[in-house]
Motif scaffolding. Structure first.
Motif, PDB file in Angstrom:
ATOM      1  N   GLY A  29      16.489  22.360  49.416  1.00 44.53           N
ATOM      2  CA  GLY A  29      17.796  22.140  50.023  1.00 44.53           C
ATOM      3  C   GLY A  29      18.489  23.401  50.472  1.00 44.53           C
ATOM      4  O   GLY A  29      19.099  23.441  51.550  1.00 44.53           O
ATOM      5  N   VAL A  30      18.409  24.465  49.671  1.00 45.99           N
ATOM      6  CA  VAL A  30      19.161  25.687  49.957  1.00 45.99           C
ATOM      7  C   VAL A  30      18.374  26.652  50.825  1.00 45.99           C
ATOM      8  O   VAL A  30      18.883  27.188  51.814  1.00 45.99           O
ATOM      9  N   LEU A  31      17.122  26.901  50.487  1.00 41.39           N
ATOM     10  CA  LEU A  31      16.312  27.876  51.212  1.00 41.39           C
ATOM     11  C   LEU A  31      15.438  27.262  52.295  1.00 41.39           C
ATOM     12  O   LEU A  31      14.702  27.979  52.973  1.00 41.39           O
ATOM     13  N   ARG A  32      15.488  25.931  52.422  1.00 38.87           N
ATOM     14  CA  ARG A  32      14.675  25.219  53.406  1.00 38.87           C
ATOM     15  C   ARG A  32      13.205  25.614  53.277  1.00 38.87           C
ATOM     16  O   ARG A  32      12.555  26.002  54.241  1.00 38.87           O
ATOM     17  N   CYS A  49       0.873  26.528  37.793  1.00 38.70           N
ATOM     18  CA  CYS A  49       0.901  27.332  39.008  1.00 38.70           C
ATOM     19  C   CYS A  49       1.813  26.649  40.022  1.00 38.70           C
ATOM     20  O   CYS A  49       1.824  25.416  40.126  1.00 38.70           O
ATOM     21  N   SER A  50       2.583  27.425  40.744  1.00 39.23           N
ATOM     22  CA  SER A  50       3.456  26.892  41.791  1.00 39.23           C
ATOM     23  C   SER A  50       3.194  27.619  43.099  1.00 39.23           C
ATOM     24  O   SER A  50       2.790  28.785  43.114  1.00 39.23           O
ATOM     25  N   MET A  51       3.426  26.914  44.198  1.00 41.11           N
ATOM     26  CA  MET A  51       3.240  27.484  45.531  1.00 41.11           C
ATOM     27  C   MET A  51       4.529  27.322  46.327  1.00 41.11           C
ATOM     28  O   MET A  51       5.115  26.237  46.369  1.00 41.11           O
ATOM     29  N   TYR A  52       4.955  28.409  46.921  1.00 39.41           N
ATOM     30  CA  TYR A  52       6.207  28.471  47.685  1.00 39.41           C
ATOM     31  C   TYR A  52       5.885  28.850  49.126  1.00 39.41           C
ATOM     32  O   TYR A  52       5.178  29.826  49.366  1.00 39.41           O
ATOM     33  N   VAL A  53       6.403  28.062  50.078  1.00 46.33           N
ATOM     34  CA  VAL A  53       6.204  28.346  51.500  1.00 46.33           C
ATOM     35  C   VAL A  53       7.538  28.173  52.213  1.00 46.33           C
ATOM     36  O   VAL A  53       8.184  27.131  52.095  1.00 46.33           O
ATOM     37  N   ARG A  54       7.912  29.188  52.951  1.00 43.42           N
ATOM     38  CA  ARG A  54       9.143  29.139  53.739  1.00 43.42           C
ATOM     39  C   ARG A  54       8.817  29.451  55.183  1.00 43.42           C
ATOM     40  O   ARG A  54       8.055  30.366  55.484  1.00 43.42           O
ATOM     41  N   PHE A  55       9.411  28.686  56.102  1.00 47.74           N
ATOM     42  CA  PHE A  55       9.000  28.764  57.500  1.00 47.74           C
ATOM     43  C   PHE A  55      10.004  29.491  58.398  1.00 47.74           C
ATOM     44  O   PHE A  55       9.606  30.170  59.334  1.00 47.74           O
TER      45      PHE A  55
END
Length: 201
Positions: free
Chosen positions: A43-46, A64-70
């Motif tokens: 919501g905040v960082l899209r 394990c976590s995966m983060y992707v920002r476009f």
């Protein structure tokens, strides 16, 4: 007498075997897998931030976590412009972690976490060029030049958080932490945190 003694031994061995079988069955019946999504980052960082966690026992887990920002770079007035925003301009990260829980409930409530984070992104390189003003001006003007640099690094850090698990397996999780990059060429520190919804099965 020997027959009675043998019967007692046989009963004891049977009881121990059944007890171990019941204990193993109970351990097998405990849900040990979790999937979750960080709705704060969504919501905040899209960005998309999803994770998986395996429960080793009632006090420990790894995941394990995966983060992707476009939405990273923009073109404004024909010049590359990079928005300096929170979370160190990180556009991708893969974060394995180990958690230690401190509660009588199975892998829930307060926890402390150690993590590693492979992170990459783009950062703004800002320079200032000073030049002599026009005769009608009283001060030196400066022009801000923004260029975009790409980085990849690996950080080690620690987080604190809490987790609430409902009877049907739905869970709520919140955590916050910080880590330091090993190379630290562009970005010295990374943050880890959020508010996640998930499911234990």
């Amino acid at each position: 007498m020997h027959i009675l003694f043998s019967v007692f031994i046989a009963i004891g061995m049977l009881n121990q075997t059944l007890g171990q079988h019941t204990e193993n069955h109970l351990n097998d019946s405990v849900d040990k897998h979790e999937i979750k999504m960080n709705i704060f980052n969504l919501g905040v960082l899209r960005s998309v931030d999803v994770g998986y966690e395996y429960l080793i026992n009632e006090n420990a887990s790894f995941g394990c976590s995966m983060y992707v920002r476009f939405d990273r770079a923009e073109e404004i007035k024909g010049e590359p412009y990079f928005r300096l925003e929170i979370d160190n301009n990180r556009s991708f990260s893969l974060t394995p972690y180990f958690r230690r829980y401190f509660s009588k409930k199975y892998a829930s409530r307060f926890f402390i976490e150690g993590f590693g984070m492979l992170n990459s992104g783009k950062t703004a390189d800002i320079e200032y060029v000073y030049f002599e003003p026009e005769p009608s001006q009283n001060s030196i003007e400066s022009k801000e030049i923004k260029s975009i640099e790409t980085y990849t690094d690996f950080a080690l850090g620690i987080s604190l958080g809490g987790k609430i698990v409902k009877k049907k397996g739905f869970l709520i999780e919140f955590y916050t932490g910080v880590g330091l990059n090993m190379k630290a060429v562009f970005i010295y520190a990374v943050t880890r945190g959020g508010f996640s919804l998930g499911y234990r099965f």
